[in-house]
Design a protein around this motif. Structure first.
Motif, PDB file in Angstrom:
ATOM      1  N   THR A   1       0.843  -1.190   0.000  1.00  0.00           N
ATOM      2  CA  THR A   1       0.000   0.000   0.000  1.00  0.00           C
ATOM      3  C   THR A   1       0.877   1.238   0.000  1.00  0.00           C
ATOM      4  OG1 THR A   1      -0.158  -0.042   2.425  1.00  0.00           O
ATOM      5  CG2 THR A   1      -1.929  -1.107   1.187  1.00  0.00           C
ATOM      6  N   LEU A   2       0.412   2.300  -0.657  1.00  0.00           N
ATOM      7  CA  LEU A   2       1.151   3.557  -0.775  1.00  0.00           C
ATOM      8  C   LEU A   2       0.402   4.646  -0.021  1.00  0.00           C
ATOM      9  CD1 LEU A   2       3.471   5.225  -2.032  1.00  0.00           C
ATOM     10  CD2 LEU A   2       1.992   5.565  -4.035  1.00  0.00           C
ATOM     11  N   HIS A   3       1.130   5.355   0.867  1.00  0.00           N
ATOM     12  CA  HIS A   3       0.522   6.394   1.700  1.00  0.00           C
ATOM     13  C   HIS A   3       1.299   7.696   1.533  1.00  0.00           C
ATOM     14  CE1 HIS A   3      -1.776   3.274   3.963  1.00  0.00           C
ATOM     15  NE2 HIS A   3      -0.710   2.551   3.637  1.00  0.00           N
ATOM     16  N   MET A   4       0.560   8.813   1.586  1.00  0.00           N
ATOM     17  CA  MET A   4       1.152  10.139   1.469  1.00  0.00           C
ATOM     18  C   MET A   4       0.454  11.065   2.459  1.00  0.00           C
ATOM     19  SD  MET A   4       1.452  12.558  -1.942  1.00  0.00           S
ATOM     20  CE  MET A   4       2.121  11.177  -2.872  1.00  0.00           C
ATOM     21  N   GLY A   5       1.242  11.905   3.145  1.00  0.00           N
ATOM     22  CA  GLY A   5       0.624  12.770   4.144  1.00  0.00           C
ATOM     23  C   GLY A   5       1.403  14.048   4.361  1.00  0.00           C
ATOM     24  N   GLY A   6       0.787  14.954   5.115  1.00  0.00           N
ATOM     25  CA  GLY A   6       1.424  16.217   5.458  1.00  0.00           C
ATOM     26  C   GLY A   6       0.965  16.693   6.816  1.00  0.00           C
ATOM     27  N   SER A   7       1.738  17.614   7.405  1.00  0.00           N
ATOM     28  CA  SER A   7       1.378  18.175   8.706  1.00  0.00           C
ATOM     29  C   SER A   7       1.729  19.650   8.728  1.00  0.00           C
ATOM     30  CB  SER A   7       2.113  17.446   9.836  1.00  0.00           C
ATOM     31  OG  SER A   7       3.501  17.715   9.798  1.00  0.00           O
TER      32      SER A   7
ATOM     33  N   VAL B   1      -3.161  17.691  10.416  1.00  0.00           N
ATOM     34  CA  VAL B   1      -2.555  16.601   9.648  1.00  0.00           C
ATOM     35  C   VAL B   1      -3.518  16.150   8.562  1.00  0.00           C
ATOM     36  CG1 VAL B   1      -1.080  15.767  11.500  1.00  0.00           C
ATOM     37  CG2 VAL B   1      -3.411  14.905  11.324  1.00  0.00           C
ATOM     38  N   ALA B   2      -2.964  15.627   7.480  1.00  0.00           N
ATOM     39  CA  ALA B   2      -3.746  15.053   6.394  1.00  0.00           C
ATOM     40  C   ALA B   2      -3.018  13.826   5.882  1.00  0.00           C
ATOM     41  CB  ALA B   2      -3.947  16.068   5.264  1.00  0.00           C
ATOM     42  N   ASP B   3      -3.776  12.871   5.374  1.00  0.00           N
ATOM     43  CA  ASP B   3      -3.180  11.619   4.910  1.00  0.00           C
ATOM     44  C   ASP B   3      -4.048  11.012   3.829  1.00  0.00           C
ATOM     45  OD1 ASP B   3      -1.467   9.150   5.120  1.00  0.00           O
ATOM     46  OD2 ASP B   3      -0.896  10.151   6.982  1.00  0.00           O
ATOM     47  N   GLY B   4      -3.414  10.205   2.977  1.00  0.00           N
ATOM     48  CA  GLY B   4      -4.162   9.532   1.929  1.00  0.00           C
ATOM     49  C   GLY B   4      -3.500   8.234   1.520  1.00  0.00           C
ATOM     50  N   GLN B   5      -4.305   7.292   1.078  1.00  0.00           N
ATOM     51  CA  GLN B   5      -3.798   6.041   0.503  1.00  0.00           C
ATOM     52  C   GLN B   5      -4.056   6.060  -0.988  1.00  0.00           C
ATOM     53  OE1 GLN B   5      -4.599   2.084   2.310  1.00  0.00           O
ATOM     54  NE2 GLN B   5      -5.412   1.511   0.306  1.00  0.00           N
ATOM     55  N   ILE B   6      -2.983   5.831  -1.749  1.00  0.00           N
ATOM     56  CA  ILE B   6      -3.056   5.851  -3.209  1.00  0.00           C
ATOM     57  C   ILE B   6      -3.013   4.413  -3.712  1.00  0.00           C
ATOM     58  CG2 ILE B   6      -1.940   6.687  -5.312  1.00  0.00           C
ATOM     59  CD1 ILE B   6      -0.682   8.886  -3.556  1.00  0.00           C
ATOM     60  N   PRO B   7      -3.947   4.004  -4.574  1.00  0.00           N
ATOM     61  CA  PRO B   7      -3.986   2.605  -5.022  1.00  0.00           C
ATOM     62  C   PRO B   7      -2.712   2.171  -5.728  1.00  0.00           C
ATOM     63  CG  PRO B   7      -6.016   3.743  -5.597  1.00  0.00           C
ATOM     64  CD  PRO B   7      -5.055   4.789  -5.119  1.00  0.00           C
ATOM     65  N   VAL B   8      -2.236   0.994  -5.354  1.00  0.00           N
ATOM     66  CA  VAL B   8      -1.124   0.349  -6.047  1.00  0.00           C
ATOM     67  C   VAL B   8      -1.654  -0.749  -6.954  1.00  0.00           C
ATOM     68  CG1 VAL B   8       1.028  -0.948  -5.752  1.00  0.00           C
ATOM     69  CG2 VAL B   8       0.446   0.881  -4.139  1.00  0.00           C
ATOM     70  N   TYR B   9      -2.725  -1.415  -6.505  1.00  0.00           N
ATOM     71  CA  TYR B   9      -3.395  -2.442  -7.296  1.00  0.00           C
ATOM     72  C   TYR B   9      -4.760  -1.925  -7.740  1.00  0.00           C
ATOM     73  CZ  TYR B   9       0.153  -5.422  -5.148  1.00  0.00           C
ATOM     74  OH  TYR B   9       1.346  -5.968  -4.722  1.00  0.00           O
ATOM     75  N   GLN B  10      -5.303  -2.554  -8.742  1.00  0.00           N
ATOM     76  CA  GLN B  10      -6.531  -2.073  -9.346  1.00  0.00           C
ATOM     77  C   GLN B  10      -7.711  -2.088  -8.382  1.00  0.00           C
ATOM     78  OE1 GLN B  10      -7.525  -4.111 -12.939  1.00  0.00           O
ATOM     79  NE2 GLN B  10      -9.292  -2.808 -13.420  1.00  0.00           N
ATOM     80  N   ASP B  11      -7.752  -3.081  -7.481  1.00  0.00           N
ATOM     81  CA  ASP B  11      -8.909  -3.181  -6.601  1.00  0.00           C
ATOM     82  C   ASP B  11      -8.709  -2.497  -5.255  1.00  0.00           C
ATOM     83  OD1 ASP B  11      -6.990  -4.938  -5.797  1.00  0.00           O
ATOM     84  OD2 ASP B  11      -8.338  -6.628  -5.433  1.00  0.00           O
ATOM     85  N   GLN B  12      -7.604  -1.761  -5.090  1.00  0.00           N
ATOM     86  CA  GLN B  12      -7.418  -1.000  -3.862  1.00  0.00           C
ATOM     87  C   GLN B  12      -8.166   0.328  -3.929  1.00  0.00           C
ATOM     88  OE1 GLN B  12      -3.176  -0.577  -3.287  1.00  0.00           O
ATOM     89  NE2 GLN B  12      -3.018  -2.440  -2.061  1.00  0.00           N
ATOM     90  N   PRO B  13      -8.705   0.791  -2.806  1.00  0.00           N
ATOM     91  CA  PRO B  13      -9.443   2.056  -2.816  1.00  0.00           C
ATOM     92  C   PRO B  13      -8.533   3.262  -2.599  1.00  0.00           C
ATOM     93  CG  PRO B  13      -9.601   1.068  -0.654  1.00  0.00           C
ATOM     94  CD  PRO B  13      -8.785   0.114  -1.493  1.00  0.00           C
ATOM     95  N   TRP B  14      -9.009   4.428  -3.003  1.00  0.00           N
ATOM     96  CA  TRP B  14      -8.425   5.685  -2.578  1.00  0.00           C
ATOM     97  C   TRP B  14      -8.966   6.000  -1.185  1.00  0.00           C
ATOM     98  CZ3 TRP B  14      -5.172   9.105  -5.356  1.00  0.00           C
ATOM     99  CH2 TRP B  14      -4.920   8.744  -6.687  1.00  0.00           C
ATOM    100  N   LYS B  15      -8.088   6.449  -0.299  1.00  0.00           N
ATOM    101  CA  LYS B  15      -8.528   6.861   1.031  1.00  0.00           C
ATOM    102  C   LYS B  15      -7.985   8.255   1.319  1.00  0.00           C
ATOM    103  CE  LYS B  15      -8.759   2.269   3.184  1.00  0.00           C
ATOM    104  NZ  LYS B  15      -8.252   1.406   4.299  1.00  0.00           N
ATOM    105  N   MET B  16      -8.850   9.095   1.874  1.00  0.00           N
ATOM    106  CA  MET B  16      -8.438  10.429   2.270  1.00  0.00           C
ATOM    107  C   MET B  16      -8.892  10.676   3.705  1.00  0.00           C
ATOM    108  SD  MET B  16      -6.764  11.677  -0.264  1.00  0.00           S
ATOM    109  CE  MET B  16      -6.648  13.387   0.244  1.00  0.00           C
TER     110      MET B  16
END
Length: 522
Positions: free
Chosen positions: A416-422, A432-447
């Motif tokens: 899983t790939l995550h990106m964030g800032g503070s 703070v803010a954070d997000g998950q960026i899909p690496v596989y096709q069936d992974q969701p975006w999360k914010m």
């Protein structure tokens, strides 16, 4: 006759004006010499230093007081006067005040206008100075200086240069940026890391050799396990948010993982820890899982930090249990480019072991042994802003053995790939803010994101929200909240003890979670 009267009137006006001017000048002169309202009161805290340089730090604290007094517009309060003032007000006096919120509290308690604190280090014939100037009324840092002199330049000269620059005055002294005192704890990193991961590997091997089958067998079947069509979703326990502070902030911890809570979030944060810390946590997932974790972090050198974490998860029937041993190491690049702010790169090594007990003849049983890798980055864009990046489970590879079918196979956890800032807004508010960026096709975006606000330097209130986005199906909101309590434990052990609690509500009505954790600074 009329002319003489006019001349007399003018003479009297001149005399009165002259007297008024003399009175005004005498008032101004008196106020300046009596240290009246024209001077700014400033409190000087003792400069911190390594124990071996304590005498030099005391001498340079005196030189700092003298330099400030010589500027002419300061009414200087020494560390002894500050301590006496706090004691007269029956306030606790820590032996070492370095948190800016605590410094601000001291200044407000004594009614001072400004506060100055910092540290000094002399290492290999070079002196490093850090100074901070705080405006008590405005509740903010006016300026900060971190400089190191060229070899052979004495510490007093570097200190004077720092004082000038702290007040906006330039000088010609040759200096370079200073990034804090030297630390020599490489042996601690090597010994603790080897022992911790070695223990994890030993446990995983023993666990894989133990028979977890309750006597059920499957005969006459040829069961084949293949890795075809593996999902991008991971069911591993190390995907579950632990520790109450990160959980209360909706797990938005990628950019702020610089403490004992951060070992399981972003290994790059280990390069920013300021000393030894220990933490423990328990998570109750309302009848589904019990999750427990413990961690330890410290510094190996000025640029290198490390941490160890133990993560355990099990259901109430102990049908499935997972245990992770995680060691994280990070290096902070202070001198990559002169114009580039420091950034850190970190890696986590994981040893994983799991076991499954079959509770009925048609359920599986077995155990696994595995290893994995996390890679992270934190970039300090400014004194207040940080950016974080994490690639988790790159990957974790487990070797499973099914005790029922006597079949072995390999299974990978999805990355899983995550990106964030503070953003640190003042001394007491963190965004703070954070997000998950899909690496596989069936992974969701999360914010997601969160807010933390401190009250009275002791209580922290937190709230956060997270949601899957860009999904064709409606997804629930995860709403989080919690609080923290920070206690001064200097007279008992360490520096402080932090107690945290968080609650997570899922708008779908399932998987509500309670977290409690504690962190001690030494």
């Amino acid at each position: 006759m009329r002319s003489a009267t006019t001349n007399e009137t003018e003479r009297r006006l001149v005399v009165k004006s002259f007297i008024i001017i003399l009175v005004m000048l005498s008032v101004v002169y008196s106020s300046e010499n009596q240290g009246g309202v024209s001077k700014v009161s400033v409190g000087v805290l003792a400069l911190s230093a390594d124990e071996s340089q304590r005498e030099d730090a005391e001498r340079m604290t005196g030189e700092l007081q003298t330099a400030l007094s010589d500027m002419g517009f300061y009414d200087v309060y020494s560390p002894a006067q500050i301590r006496d003032g706090l004691e007269r007000r029956h306030l606790n006096v820590p032996s070492l005040i370095r948190d800016p919120r605590c410094v601000l509290h001291v200044g407000r308690a004594l009614g001072l206008d400004r506060m100055i604190y910092g540290s000094v280090e002399v290492y290999r014939n070079r002196a490093g100075i850090s100074l901070y100037l705080i405006d008590v009324g405005l509740r903010q840092t006016i300026d900060r200086v971190h400089i190191k002199g060229e070899p052979g330049i004495d510490a007093s000269t570097v200190l004077m240069s720092a004082v000038y620059r702290l007040h906006g005055q330039n000088d010609t002294l040759a200096t370079v940026p200073y990034f804090g005192p030297q630390v020599d704890n490489k042996k601690g990193l090597l010994v603790s890391g080897t022992a911790f991961l070695g223990t994890g590997l030993l446990y995983a091997v023993i666990n894989s050799l133990i028979e977890h089958n309750n006597g059920y067998t499957v005969s006459g079947e040829n069961v084949n396990y293949r890795n075809e069509g593996l999902s991008g979703f991971s069911s591993s326990a190390n995907q579950i948010p632990v520790f109450a502070r990160p959980a209360a902030l909706a797990n938005s911890y990628t950019a702020v993982s610089d403490d004992a809570y951060g070992v399981l979030y972003n290994p790059a944060g280990m390069a920013w820890v300021d000393g030894p810390q220990m933490a423990g946590a328990y998570q109750y997932r309302y009848g589904l899982l019990d999750v427990m974790s413990a961690s330890y972090v410290n510094r190996a050198t000025r640029e290198i930090g490390f941490g160890h974490a133990l993560l355990y998860a099990s259901d109430r029937d102990f049908a499935l249990t997972e245990l992770f041993f995680v060691t994280s190491v990070a290096y902070r690049l202070n001198h990559l480019f002169q114009s580039l702010n420091p950034l850190s790169l970190g890696v986590s090594l994981k040893v994983a072991s799991s076991r499954v007990k079959n509770l009925s003849p048609d359920s599986p049983a077995g155990s696994s042994i595995g290893a994995g890798l996390d890679v992270g980055l934190i970039w300090e864009l400014s004194e207040r802003i940080r950016y974080g990046l994490l690639l988790r489970d790159l990957p974790v590879i487990n070797r499973w053995k099914n005790s029922v079918t006597d079949h072995s196979y390999f299974e990978a956890h999805a990355a899983t790939l995550h990106m964030g800032g503070s953003f640190q807004a003042g001394y007491s508010t963190l965004l703070v803010a954070d997000g998950q960026i899909p690496v596989y096709q069936d992974q969701p975006w999360k914010m997601g994101g969160g807010l933390e606000h401190e009250l009275f330097r002791t209580i922290a209130l937190r709230i956060g929200m997270q949601k899957e986005i860009m999904s064709t199906d409606p997804t629930p909101w995860k709403i989080t909240g919690g609080f923290g309590l920070r206690l001064d434990t200097e007279n008992l052990f360490g520096r402080s003890l932090q107690l945290d609690c968080s609650y997570e509500h899922n708008t779908s009505g399932v998987f509500n979670v309670l977290n409690i954790s504690a962190k001690a600074d030494f």
